[in-house]
Design a protein around this motif. Structure first.
Motif: not given
Length: 126
Positions: A56-70, A72-75
Motif C-alpha cells: 500500500r505504501q508503494a502504491r500510494k507513493s506511485w499514485s502521488e507521482r502518477e501525474s508526473y510519470l504520465k 514523461v512516460l507513456s500513459h
C-alpha cells in the motif's frame, strides 16, 4: 558570438534537465521495486499484514507521482503498472501467494523496463 554562447547555454540547460529526469525516473522505479520486492519476501514468509502495508505504501507513493510519470512516460505503461499494483494488493488481502507472486513479478519487470528505458545509454540513444 553571443548567439553561440546563448544557444550553447540553452542546450546545456536542456541536456541537464533531460539527464535529471532520466535519473529521477530510474530512482522512482528502483524505490518502488525495492518496496515491492520486500513485500513479496514478507508474503512468502506469510507476514501478510506487513506485506500489505508495504504494498500500500508503494502504491500510494506511485499514485502521488502518477501525474508526473504520465507527463514523461507513456500513459499506457503507467496505467498498466497502476492496475497491476492494485491487483497485487487485492491478492494480498486474500492471502494468496500463488496469485500474488506472478502479478507482483509483472509489476517488478514493468518497473525495471520503465526505469531502464529512460537511462542515457547507447541502446536508448541509437
Amino acid at each position: 558570438m553571443k548567439r553561440l554562447l546563448g544557444c550553447s547555454a540553452l542546450l546545456l540547460v536542456l541536456l541537464g534537465g533531460c539527464l535529471w529526469n532520466a535519473f529521477h525516473i530510474h530512482a522512482v522505479m528502483s524505490e518502488t521495486a525495492a518496496q515491492l520486492e520486500q513485500a513479496q519476501s514478507l508474503a512468502q514468509d506469510e507476514n501478510w499484514d506487513q506485506a500489505l502495508t508495504l504494498t500500500r505504501q508503494a502504491r500510494k507513493s506511485w499514485s502521488e507521482r502518477e501525474s508526473y510519470l504520465k507527463t514523461v512516460l507513456s500513459h499506457r505503461d503507467v496505467d498498466q503498472v497502476t492496475r497491476n499494483m492494485a491487483q497485487a494488493e487485492e491478492t494480498l488481502v486474500c492471502h494468496s501467494i500463488d496469485e500474488y507472486a506472478p502479478i507482483n513479478q509483472d509489476v517488478l519487470v514493468q518497473l525495471r523496463i520503465l526505469g531502464e528505458m529512460e537511462l542515457p545509454n547507447i541502446v536508448n540513444i541509437l
